[in-house]
Design an enzyme around this catalytic site. Structure first.
Site, PDB file in Angstrom:
ATOM      1  N   CYS A  19      13.634 -29.079 -19.030  1.00 17.40           N
ATOM      2  CA  CYS A  19      13.301 -27.658 -19.167  1.00 17.40           C
ATOM      3  C   CYS A  19      13.464 -27.131 -17.541  1.00 17.40           C
ATOM      4  O   CYS A  19      13.616 -27.659 -16.858  1.00 17.40           O
ATOM      5  CB  CYS A  19      11.785 -27.649 -19.766  1.00 17.40           C
ATOM      6  SG  CYS A  19      11.487 -28.225 -21.400  1.00 17.40           S
TER       7      CYS A  19
ATOM      8  N   HIS B 181       8.282 -23.648 -19.082  1.00 19.04           N
ATOM      9  CA  HIS B 181       7.101 -23.762 -19.199  1.00 19.04           C
ATOM     10  C   HIS B 181       6.199 -23.742 -17.841  1.00 19.04           C
ATOM     11  O   HIS B 181       7.027 -23.863 -16.634  1.00 19.04           O
ATOM     12  CB  HIS B 181       6.819 -25.143 -19.882  1.00 19.04           C
ATOM     13  CG  HIS B 181       7.033 -26.339 -19.406  1.00 19.04           C
ATOM     14  ND1 HIS B 181       6.846 -27.084 -18.457  1.00 19.04           N
ATOM     15  CD2 HIS B 181       8.347 -27.027 -20.026  1.00 19.04           C
ATOM     16  CE1 HIS B 181       7.413 -27.984 -18.149  1.00 19.04           C
ATOM     17  NE2 HIS B 181       8.523 -28.243 -19.284  1.00 19.04           N
TER      18      HIS B 181
END
Length: 170
Positions: free
Chosen positions: A144, A132
């Site tokens: 992430c 992201h």
């Protein structure tokens, strides 16, 4: 061709794909081979890129070979290890713990779902592992991989629909 995470320095690294090289952020706890829910680590391994979600109120649909879905206000992702929908897309309201994909910040303007712990899903082995948009200064993620928005758009335009990301043990 795989996306490669290289030059790992704690919570920062380089992401390379062909001739493209970008800075990226990783989990607060670095990289692990023993991912657990809530450990703030990025899992090591080779994972397919499953799907791209994007915010249509902030971006036009980006060029990308992956399946693409517009994020809606009621989109979420279950992160409750004891729930039957753990590590899966859900619609809100949702009675168990979850990530909301429609955020007030820009982090989820672009969300690539990584094929981590999804075939099959193992309870407590980690959820919501995405690629992201990075926070300012590439501050660490919850587990992430995060890139600057322009870099992520450039990467998405370059990858194929069968792309993988390779995150090595650090």
């Amino acid at each position: 061709m795989d996306i490669e995470i290289t030059d790992i320095d704690g919570t920062r690294a380089k992401l390379r794909y062909g001739t493209l090289t970008f800075d990226c952020a990783l989990g607060k706890a670095g990289i692990t081979t023993h991912k657990r829910e809530g450990d703030h680590a990025t899992p090591a391994g080779r994972f397919p890129l499953r799907k791209l979600y994007f915010r249509p109120d902030r971006l036009t649909q980006p060029p990308c070979a992956l399946p693409i879905t517009e994020i809606e206000t009621l989109d979420g992702w279950c992160d409750a290890p004891d729930h039957a929908l753990y590590n899966q897309y859900v619609r809100l309201p949702f009675d168990a713990s979850h990530e909301q994909l429609w955020r007030t910040d820009e982090l989820y303007d672009l969300v690539v779902v990584l094929g981590y712990n999804d075939d099959p899903v193992v309870p407590s082995a980690g959820s919501c592992i995405f690629m992201h948009v990075a926070r300012d200064g590439y501050s660490p993620t919850e587990g992430c991989v995060a890139l600057e928005k322009g870099d992520l758009l450039e990467l998405l335009a370059a990858i194929g629909k069968e792309s993988f990301i390779n995150i090595p043990q650090s």
